[in-house]
Scaffold this motif. Structure first.
Motif, short mmCIF file in Angstrom:
data_model
loop_
_atom_site.label_atom_id
_atom_site.label_comp_id
_atom_site.label_asym_id
_atom_site.label_seq_id
_atom_site.Cartn_x
_atom_site.Cartn_y
_atom_site.Cartn_z
N ASN A 440 26.41 72.61 12.78
CA ASN A 440 26.91 71.87 13.88
C ASN A 440 26.11 71.69 15.08
OD1 ASN A 440 29.90 71.14 15.01
ND2 ASN A 440 28.67 72.12 16.50
N GLU A 441 25.02 72.79 15.41
CA GLU A 441 24.36 72.40 16.61
C GLU A 441 23.23 71.66 16.12
OE1 GLU A 441 23.33 76.59 16.96
OE2 GLU A 441 24.07 76.63 19.08
N ALA A 442 22.86 70.95 14.82
CA ALA A 442 22.14 69.96 14.97
C ALA A 442 22.62 68.57 15.07
CB ALA A 442 21.74 69.84 13.19
N PHE A 443 24.17 68.74 15.30
CA PHE A 443 24.73 67.47 15.77
C PHE A 443 24.94 67.57 17.52
CE2 PHE A 443 25.33 67.53 11.41
CZ PHE A 443 25.24 65.91 10.90
N THR A 444 24.84 68.80 17.94
CA THR A 444 25.23 68.76 19.40
C THR A 444 23.93 68.75 20.42
OG1 THR A 444 25.30 71.21 19.14
CG2 THR A 444 27.53 69.95 19.14
N SER A 445 22.91 68.67 19.30
CA SER A 445 21.53 68.65 19.88
C SER A 445 21.42 67.23 20.55
CB SER A 445 20.31 68.92 19.26
OG SER A 445 19.12 68.75 19.82
N ALA A 446 21.20 66.84 21.65
CA ALA A 446 20.83 65.43 22.31
C ALA A 446 19.62 64.84 21.65
CB ALA A 446 20.87 65.57 23.86
N ALA A 447 18.65 65.63 21.36
CA ALA A 447 17.21 65.29 21.02
C ALA A 447 17.57 64.81 19.42
CB ALA A 447 16.40 66.35 20.85
N GLY A 448 18.65 65.20 18.68
CA GLY A 448 18.77 64.81 17.21
C GLY A 448 19.86 63.52 17.19
N ALA A 449 20.38 63.26 18.12
CA ALA A 449 21.55 62.43 18.32
C ALA A 449 21.01 60.67 18.45
CB ALA A 449 22.63 62.57 19.06
N THR A 450 21.55 59.88 17.60
CA THR A 450 21.15 58.48 17.61
C THR A 450 22.49 57.74 17.40
OG1 THR A 450 20.71 58.36 15.20
CG2 THR A 450 18.75 58.61 16.78
N GLY A 451 22.52 56.45 17.79
CA GLY A 451 23.65 55.40 17.38
C GLY A 451 24.98 56.15 17.83
N GLU A 452 25.63 55.95 16.72
CA GLU A 452 27.05 56.45 16.63
C GLU A 452 27.03 58.14 17.13
OE1 GLU A 452 29.63 54.78 16.88
OE2 GLU A 452 28.57 53.01 16.50
N LEU A 453 26.29 58.83 16.46
CA LEU A 453 26.43 60.34 16.81
C LEU A 453 25.79 60.53 18.36
CD1 LEU A 453 24.38 61.75 13.58
CD2 LEU A 453 26.70 61.71 14.32
N SER A 454 24.97 59.64 18.93
CA SER A 454 24.81 59.63 20.34
C SER A 454 25.91 59.61 21.22
CB SER A 454 23.62 58.89 20.80
OG SER A 454 23.38 58.72 22.07
N GLY A 455 26.75 58.60 20.87
CA GLY A 455 28.02 58.05 21.27
C GLY A 455 29.24 59.16 21.43
N ILE A 456 29.14 59.74 20.13
CA ILE A 456 30.13 60.91 20.16
C ILE A 456 29.70 61.98 20.99
CG2 ILE A 456 30.78 62.85 18.43
CD1 ILE A 456 30.57 60.70 16.06
N LEU A 457 28.52 62.46 21.09
CA LEU A 457 27.96 63.64 21.96
C LEU A 457 28.21 63.31 23.42
CD1 LEU A 457 26.53 66.36 22.06
CD2 LEU A 457 24.62 65.20 21.98
N ARG A 458 27.89 62.24 23.96
CA ARG A 458 27.92 61.52 25.04
C ARG A 458 29.32 61.85 25.55
NH1 ARG A 458 26.58 62.87 29.56
NH2 ARG A 458 24.37 63.00 28.32
N PHE A 459 30.34 61.44 24.72
CA PHE A 459 31.92 61.19 24.78
C PHE A 459 32.31 62.84 25.08
CE2 PHE A 459 36.20 61.37 23.65
CZ PHE A 459 36.81 60.27 24.07
N PHE A 460 31.88 63.60 24.04
CA PHE A 460 32.33 65.00 24.41
C PHE A 460 31.85 65.55 25.68
CE2 PHE A 460 32.64 65.47 19.43
CZ PHE A 460 34.01 65.22 19.31
#
Length: 625
Positions: A440-460
């Motif tokens: 899960n932390e692989a997806f909550t790391s800003a460094a690893g987030a791009t595109g839709e994943l980056s938008g999801i992380l920023r939204f949260f």
């Protein structure tokens, strides 16, 4: 005294406009308010308006929101001068004595109350002795108290509370039950309980909530569950019966929950934990269900195909981000694959956690939020919002770490419990011993987030910050059922509704691939690709009119199903074809899909289609670590 001396109006039984409630109550000589966190503010406004309309009306407040200490009650009455009497503790005897003294309006002999005397001084009367035999308390159901109310509202769909025992032997610091005065458990006579269940069924009550703090603590609770199930088969009612499990009997909990679930009386069983960190549990005096008992129960319910969910509270005293994350991982690895409900810690009145010394000891930082239920209708916004104080930081979890923890919870909910990436996650955990928290932390790391994943992380992240600043817990959407959605459900809908699933899965596969390579894990690109693709194909969607056959090089569905059931099935390579059943359940519009899949399926995590093998031709077994 003779009850005939009084005329009792039917109670205000649901939230209504303040002026309507005042019009209905203003001719009364005395009005009793039972104040809880969900009706506290509107009750104060109604009482204030009644007093302005008819100053001679006696207003009485009781319930968990009324301060029980003399100091707190004095301040409560000073801040709300329109309240004549405040009751604390059990209210049955106090209410009776108040009525008996209504004519002369002399309250000095009434125990368990506070009031301002005629000379303007605050008076605090000592507590009543506990009611030794709670069976002396009349049953409002059997005595016909609610009959006039129901007759006057024949089209209402009713809910009913039932209490088979009173008290709680545990002392959780965050819970109103967790005090010495309420620690002893007393039982109502079984005959009375069974008659009340019959009353509920014969009056066609749709939903019944059992108020027992620990249903299942007594052997007879199995018989009570059996009675409710028998009545549903006989009468069709109640349609649902909700209970709060005890923590001390593995086999008994399973027995009574199986009875309720087999009768269709519950949608899921709550195996509540709150935390699994020993230091945190000690700080809150939580006598938790043990890990071994949780495993045993989870296995029993899984084998019985009874869905479960678990509660974990965010920011309990002593809990850090690291201990919280480890705890979530432990709960999932112990078999909780349906749902963890991540709950904000709220400070309730009259609990140990509400005491200033306790808050100072653990550095509790709180913020008042509007108390808006999830999935509430936007158009039904109340005239006045209720509020609760949630903890947004402690001396073990800074405000920054609280945001990080909240984002982690939403991401786990979206990716794992909303089932978007549950299949590849479970395969990686099985094959490489990778923790679910690491994944899960692989997806909550800003460094690893791009595109839709980056938008999801920023939204949260933005949403967590909004909550800390006094915003709302949920996300308002006029377009999507005109309701308040949990943040993870909102983004799940967004990905599906706006055609973003393929882009999301492409980015998710890349993120997982990078994760695998960075840790030098032995997990083939082909296996990952097929697991991600299968997960995508299994997501329930509207407008689907035909089943889907998928060809795989691995027996992924069998492994996934086995892991859900606690079985260890070997990974095999070969030629496999599976048929995804997309036609047994169909949704012809987005509204029905959002309501039935995303909303109603939450606790069961029922977001994936089922699939069955069409062709099975394995050629080799792949060893697992």
């Amino acid at each position: 005294k003779d009850p005939g001396e009084f005329e009792f109006k039917p109670p205000v039984y649901k939230r209504t406009r303040i002026d309507e409630a005042v019009d209905y109550l203003a001719d009364a000589d005395i009005v009793f308010f039972s104040a809880y966190v969900w009706n506290y503010r509107i009750s104060l406004e109604i009482a204030k308006s009644i007093k302005q309309r008819k100053n001679s009306c006696v207003t009485v407040f009781g319930g968990p929101q009324v301060p029980e200490s003399a100091e707190g009650m004095k301040a409560f009455l000073a801040n709300n001068p329109f309240i004549d009497i405040a009751c604390y503790g059990g209210g049955e005897i106090a209410a009776l004595k108040i009525l008996e003294n209504l004519k002369n309006r002399s309250w000095s002999g009434v125990a368990s109350i506070g009031f301002i005397s005629n000379d303007g001084n605050f008076k605090y009367n000592s507590n009543n002795d506990r009611i030794e035999d709670i069976n002396t308390i009349p049953s409002p159901y059997l005595d016909g108290v609610f009959d006039p109310l129901m007759q006057a509202n024949p089209d209402e769909n009713w809910s009913a509370l039932i209490e088979t025992n009173r008290g709680c032997p545990y002392a959780c610091a965050y819970c109103y039950w967790g005090t010495q005065e309420r620690s002893r458990v007393s039982k109502y006579d079984m005959e009375r309980v069974l008659k009340e269940i019959d009353w509920i069924s014969r009056h066609k009550i749709l939903f019944s909530f059992c108020c027992d703090a620990n249903f299942g603590i007594f052997e007879r609770d199995v018989d009570i569950a059996g009675k409710v199930a028998e009545n549903k088969r006989k009468y069709g009612y109640p349609e649902a019966f909700s209970v709060q499990n005890t923590k001390n009997s593995t086999k008994r909990i399973f027995r009574l929950q199986k009875i309720l679930n087999d009768a269709g009386l519950q949608k899921g069983v709550n195996l509540a934990l709150q935390s699994v960190d020993e230091g945190t549990l000690k700080n809150i005096d939580r006598d938790n269900i043990s890990n071994s008992m949780f495993k045993d129960l989870q296995k029993m319910f899984t084998k019985g195909r009874i869905p479960t969910f678990s509660d974990i509270i965010i920011a309990l005293p002593g809990e850090s981000y690291d201990t919280f994350v480890k705890g979530v991982n432990k709960v999932i690895e112990n078999g909780q694959h349906n749902r963890i409900q991540f709950i904000n810690l709220a400070v309730l009145a009259n609990t140990r956690m509400a005491e200033p010394a306790y808050q100072q000891k653990y550095g509790l930082l709180t913020k008042e939020l509007k108390a808006i239920p999830h999935h509430a209708n936007l158009e039904e916004a109340p005239e006045i919002y209720e509020a609760h104080n949630i903890v947004i930081g402690t001396n073990s979890m800074t405000k920054e770490d609280w945001v990080k923890t909240k984002v982690f919870c939403w991401m786990v909910s979206l990716l794992y419990f909303d089932k978007l990436l549950q299949i590849p996650s479970m395969l990686l955990n099985k094959a490489c011993r990778v923790s679910y928290s690491e994944l899960n932390e692989a997806f909550t790391s800003a460094a690893g987030a791009t595109g839709e994943l980056s938008g999801i992380l920023r939204f949260f992240i933005d949403k967590a910050g909004d909550i800390q600043n006094g915003g709302t817990e949920y996300v308002a959407s006029k377009e999507w059922l005109n309701t308040w959605w949990p943040a993870d459900e909102y983004l799940f809908i967004k990905l599906c509704r706006e055609g973003l699933l393929q882009r999301f899965y492409d980015e998710a596969e890349e993120t997982l691939n990078n994760f695998i390579k960075q840790r030098n894990l032995e997990f083939s690109d082909e296996l990952l690709r097929e697991a991600v693709r299968l997960n995508k194909d299994l997501i329930k969607l509207p407008f689907i009119k035909s089943d889907l056959d998928v060809s795989l090089s691995y027996n992924i569905p069998e492994i996934y199903e086995g892991l859900l059931r606690g079985k260890n099935i070997s990974l095999k390579k070969g030629s496999y074809t599976y048929r995804i059943d997309r036609t047994s359940n169909k949704w012809l519009g987005w509204d029905d899909w959002m309501r039935e899949v995303v909303w109603y399926g939450t606790k069961k995590g029922d977001y994936l289609y089922s699939c069955q093998p069409v062709k099975n031709d394995s050629c080799c077994c792949i060893a697992q670590n």
